[in-house]
Scaffold this motif. Structure first.
Motif, PDB file in Angstrom:
ATOM      1  N   MET A  33       0.834  -1.196   0.000  1.00  0.00           N
ATOM      2  CA  MET A  33       0.000   0.000   0.000  1.00  0.00           C
ATOM      3  C   MET A  33       0.869   1.246   0.000  1.00  0.00           C
ATOM      4  SD  MET A  33      -3.259  -0.937   2.392  1.00  0.00           S
ATOM      5  CE  MET A  33      -4.240   0.355   1.584  1.00  0.00           C
ATOM      6  N   ALA A  34       0.265   2.334  -0.417  1.00  0.00           N
ATOM      7  CA  ALA A  34       1.041   3.563  -0.536  1.00  0.00           C
ATOM      8  C   ALA A  34       0.125   4.773  -0.509  1.00  0.00           C
ATOM      9  CB  ALA A  34       1.845   3.558  -1.834  1.00  0.00           C
ATOM     10  N   TRP A  35       0.741   5.911  -0.228  1.00  0.00           N
ATOM     11  CA  TRP A  35       0.107   7.209  -0.390  1.00  0.00           C
ATOM     12  C   TRP A  35       0.834   7.935  -1.526  1.00  0.00           C
ATOM     13  CZ3 TRP A  35      -4.284   8.820   1.887  1.00  0.00           C
ATOM     14  CH2 TRP A  35      -4.706   8.145   3.025  1.00  0.00           C
ATOM     15  N   TYR A  36       0.047   8.482  -2.411  1.00  0.00           N
ATOM     16  CA  TYR A  36       0.556   9.347  -3.467  1.00  0.00           C
ATOM     17  C   TYR A  36      -0.053  10.731  -3.269  1.00  0.00           C
ATOM     18  CZ  TYR A  36       2.186   5.307  -6.218  1.00  0.00           C
ATOM     19  OH  TYR A  36       2.841   4.176  -6.656  1.00  0.00           O
ATOM     20  N   ARG A  37       0.523  11.710  -3.933  1.00  0.00           N
ATOM     21  CA  ARG A  37      -0.070  13.043  -3.918  1.00  0.00           C
ATOM     22  C   ARG A  37       0.118  13.706  -5.276  1.00  0.00           C
ATOM     23  NH1 ARG A  37       4.059  16.171   0.273  1.00  0.00           N
ATOM     24  NH2 ARG A  37       5.863  16.312  -1.142  1.00  0.00           N
ATOM     25  N   GLN A  38      -0.787  14.611  -5.554  1.00  0.00           N
ATOM     26  CA  GLN A  38      -0.710  15.359  -6.798  1.00  0.00           C
ATOM     27  C   GLN A  38      -1.021  16.817  -6.513  1.00  0.00           C
ATOM     28  OE1 GLN A  38      -3.092  13.846 -10.055  1.00  0.00           O
ATOM     29  NE2 GLN A  38      -1.805  14.890 -11.555  1.00  0.00           N
ATOM     30  N   LYS A  42       1.157  19.484 -11.375  1.00  0.00           N
ATOM     31  CA  LYS A  42       2.280  18.548 -11.258  1.00  0.00           C
ATOM     32  C   LYS A  42       1.806  17.118 -11.424  1.00  0.00           C
ATOM     33  CE  LYS A  42       5.199  21.417  -8.303  1.00  0.00           C
ATOM     34  NZ  LYS A  42       6.032  21.453  -7.063  1.00  0.00           N
ATOM     35  N   GLN A  43       2.758  16.237 -11.672  1.00  0.00           N
ATOM     36  CA  GLN A  43       2.433  14.821 -11.790  1.00  0.00           C
ATOM     37  C   GLN A  43       2.221  14.202 -10.415  1.00  0.00           C
ATOM     38  OE1 GLN A  43       5.625  13.090 -14.156  1.00  0.00           O
ATOM     39  NE2 GLN A  43       4.369  13.269 -16.004  1.00  0.00           N
ATOM     40  N   ARG A  44       1.473  13.124 -10.404  1.00  0.00           N
ATOM     41  CA  ARG A  44       1.271  12.390  -9.163  1.00  0.00           C
ATOM     42  C   ARG A  44       2.606  11.777  -8.743  1.00  0.00           C
ATOM     43  NH1 ARG A  44      -3.975   8.589  -8.613  1.00  0.00           N
ATOM     44  NH2 ARG A  44      -4.808  10.564  -9.401  1.00  0.00           N
ATOM     45  N   GLU A  45       2.913  11.854  -7.452  1.00  0.00           N
ATOM     46  CA  GLU A  45       4.171  11.334  -6.947  1.00  0.00           C
ATOM     47  C   GLU A  45       3.939  10.438  -5.736  1.00  0.00           C
ATOM     48  OE1 GLU A  45       6.843  14.303  -5.420  1.00  0.00           O
ATOM     49  OE2 GLU A  45       5.329  15.222  -4.141  1.00  0.00           O
ATOM     50  N   ALA A  59       9.370   9.280   0.261  1.00  0.00           N
ATOM     51  CA  ALA A  59      10.001  10.259  -0.599  1.00  0.00           C
ATOM     52  C   ALA A  59      10.950  11.096   0.253  1.00  0.00           C
ATOM     53  CB  ALA A  59       8.947  11.147  -1.244  1.00  0.00           C
ATOM     54  N   GLY A  60      12.045  11.513  -0.357  1.00  0.00           N
ATOM     55  CA  GLY A  60      13.034  12.267   0.391  1.00  0.00           C
ATOM     56  C   GLY A  60      12.476  13.527   1.023  1.00  0.00           C
ATOM     57  N   SER A  61      11.502  14.133   0.338  1.00  0.00           N
ATOM     58  CA  SER A  61      10.951  15.399   0.817  1.00  0.00           C
ATOM     59  C   SER A  61      10.101  15.256   2.074  1.00  0.00           C
ATOM     60  CB  SER A  61      10.110  16.033  -0.296  1.00  0.00           C
ATOM     61  OG  SER A  61       9.049  15.177  -0.672  1.00  0.00           O
ATOM     62  N   VAL A  62       9.676  14.035   2.406  1.00  0.00           N
ATOM     63  CA  VAL A  62       8.828  13.844   3.580  1.00  0.00           C
ATOM     64  C   VAL A  62       9.477  12.970   4.638  1.00  0.00           C
ATOM     65  CG1 VAL A  62       6.801  14.038   2.084  1.00  0.00           C
ATOM     66  CG2 VAL A  62       7.569  11.782   2.811  1.00  0.00           C
ATOM     67  N   LYS A  63      10.614  12.411   4.334  1.00  0.00           N
ATOM     68  CA  LYS A  63      11.273  11.508   5.273  1.00  0.00           C
ATOM     69  C   LYS A  63      11.573  12.234   6.586  1.00  0.00           C
ATOM     70  CE  LYS A  63      13.715   8.479   3.258  1.00  0.00           C
ATOM     71  NZ  LYS A  63      14.760   7.717   2.509  1.00  0.00           N
ATOM     72  N   GLY A  64      11.224  11.583   7.674  1.00  0.00           N
ATOM     73  CA  GLY A  64      11.409  12.186   8.991  1.00  0.00           C
ATOM     74  C   GLY A  64      10.225  13.012   9.457  1.00  0.00           C
ATOM     75  N   PRO A  86       4.084  24.347   3.165  1.00  0.00           N
ATOM     76  CA  PRO A  86       3.196  24.725   2.055  1.00  0.00           C
ATOM     77  C   PRO A  86       3.372  23.837   0.823  1.00  0.00           C
ATOM     78  CG  PRO A  86       4.081  26.680   3.098  1.00  0.00           C
ATOM     79  CD  PRO A  86       4.776  25.517   3.735  1.00  0.00           C
ATOM     80  N   GLU A  87       4.571  23.352   0.599  1.00  0.00           N
ATOM     81  CA  GLU A  87       4.812  22.496  -0.566  1.00  0.00           C
ATOM     82  C   GLU A  87       4.217  21.096  -0.412  1.00  0.00           C
ATOM     83  OE1 GLU A  87       7.094  24.250   1.170  1.00  0.00           O
ATOM     84  OE2 GLU A  87       8.992  23.163   1.311  1.00  0.00           O
ATOM     85  N   ASP A  88       3.674  20.786   0.756  1.00  0.00           N
ATOM     86  CA  ASP A  88       2.949  19.523   0.934  1.00  0.00           C
ATOM     87  C   ASP A  88       1.505  19.627   0.448  1.00  0.00           C
ATOM     88  OD1 ASP A  88       4.651  19.194   4.064  1.00  0.00           O
ATOM     89  OD2 ASP A  88       5.111  18.116   2.211  1.00  0.00           O
ATOM     90  N   THR A  89       1.076  20.820   0.063  1.00  0.00           N
ATOM     91  CA  THR A  89      -0.277  21.005  -0.430  1.00  0.00           C
ATOM     92  C   THR A  89      -0.515  20.184  -1.684  1.00  0.00           C
ATOM     93  OG1 THR A  89      -0.466  23.241   0.486  1.00  0.00           O
ATOM     94  CG2 THR A  89      -1.884  22.698  -1.387  1.00  0.00           C
ATOM     95  N   ALA A  90      -1.550  19.348  -1.642  1.00  0.00           N
ATOM     96  CA  ALA A  90      -1.842  18.449  -2.758  1.00  0.00           C
ATOM     97  C   ALA A  90      -3.099  17.651  -2.436  1.00  0.00           C
ATOM     98  CB  ALA A  90      -0.675  17.490  -2.999  1.00  0.00           C
ATOM     99  N   VAL A  91      -3.579  16.949  -3.430  1.00  0.00           N
ATOM    100  CA  VAL A  91      -4.586  15.917  -3.196  1.00  0.00           C
ATOM    101  C   VAL A  91      -3.832  14.616  -2.936  1.00  0.00           C
ATOM    102  CG1 VAL A  91      -6.516  14.621  -4.150  1.00  0.00           C
ATOM    103  CG2 VAL A  91      -6.271  17.066  -4.662  1.00  0.00           C
ATOM    104  N   TYR A  92      -4.159  13.983  -1.842  1.00  0.00           N
ATOM    105  CA  TYR A  92      -3.487  12.752  -1.437  1.00  0.00           C
ATOM    106  C   TYR A  92      -4.388  11.552  -1.744  1.00  0.00           C
ATOM    107  CZ  TYR A  92       0.207  15.335   0.897  1.00  0.00           C
ATOM    108  OH  TYR A  92       1.283  16.166   1.154  1.00  0.00           O
ATOM    109  N   TYR A  93      -3.775  10.542  -2.363  1.00  0.00           N
ATOM    110  CA  TYR A  93      -4.501   9.343  -2.776  1.00  0.00           C
ATOM    111  C   TYR A  93      -3.897   8.117  -2.100  1.00  0.00           C
ATOM    112  CZ  TYR A  93      -6.080  12.287  -6.665  1.00  0.00           C
ATOM    113  OH  TYR A  93      -6.611  13.289  -7.426  1.00  0.00           O
ATOM    114  N   CYS A  94      -4.746   7.230  -1.632  1.00  0.00           N
ATOM    115  CA  CYS A  94      -4.241   5.954  -1.149  1.00  0.00           C
ATOM    116  C   CYS A  94      -4.331   4.921  -2.266  1.00  0.00           C
ATOM    117  CB  CYS A  94      -4.976   5.486   0.100  1.00  0.00           C
ATOM    118  SG  CYS A  94      -6.766   5.353  -0.025  1.00  0.00           S
ATOM    119  N   HIS A  95      -3.441   3.964  -2.191  1.00  0.00           N
ATOM    120  CA  HIS A  95      -3.282   2.979  -3.262  1.00  0.00           C
ATOM    121  C   HIS A  95      -2.937   1.623  -2.680  1.00  0.00           C
ATOM    122  CE1 HIS A  95      -0.599   0.773  -6.112  1.00  0.00           C
ATOM    123  NE2 HIS A  95      -1.533   1.133  -6.974  1.00  0.00           N
TER     124      HIS A  95
END
Length: 114
Positions: A33-38, A42-45, A59-64, A86-95
């Motif tokens: 399972m995973a969380w993605y965001r878009q 920008k592309q979904r990551e 992802a390196g940007s959220v680690k820790g 602020p750069e965490d702003t996105a739609v978050y999707y579970c997968h």
């Protein structure tokens, strides 16, 4: 299989949110399972990942700052997000990926104000 994401909202920078992904039709531990965001434009990551054996990766940007976990009792996957930016702003999707099938939740909006 259905995944229902919830927990998004508006939070100030430095704050915390906890996202949940409730699963039906499959137990959350059988697949990866995973969380993605878009973010807008920008592309979904990939944000965070938890394997069926409970190995995790971020992802390196959220680690820790973010922690992914699963709870069998509630059949839910969660994403604890701390020290939001602020750069965490996105739609978050579970997968979920299970036996060559991919399942997606509907997305939940996270907005972090500066």
């Amino acid at each position: 299989v259905q995944l229902q994401a919830s927990g998004g909202g508006l939070v100030q920078a430095g704050g915390s949110l906890r996202l949940s992904c409730a699963a039906s039709g499959l137990i959350v531990t059988v697949g990866n399972m995973a969380w993605y965001r878009q973010a807008p434009g920008k592309q979904r990551e990939l944000v965070a990942y938890i394997a069926s054996g409970d190995d995790t990766d971020y992802a390196g940007s959220v680690k820790g700052r973010f922690t992914i976990s699963r709870d069998i009792a509630s059949n839910t996957m969660t994403l604890q997000m701390n020290s939001l930016k602020p750069e965490d702003t996105a739609v978050y999707y579970c997968h979920m990926h299970y036996r060559r099938n991919d399942y997606w939740g509907q997305g939940t909006l996270v907005t972090v104000s500066s």
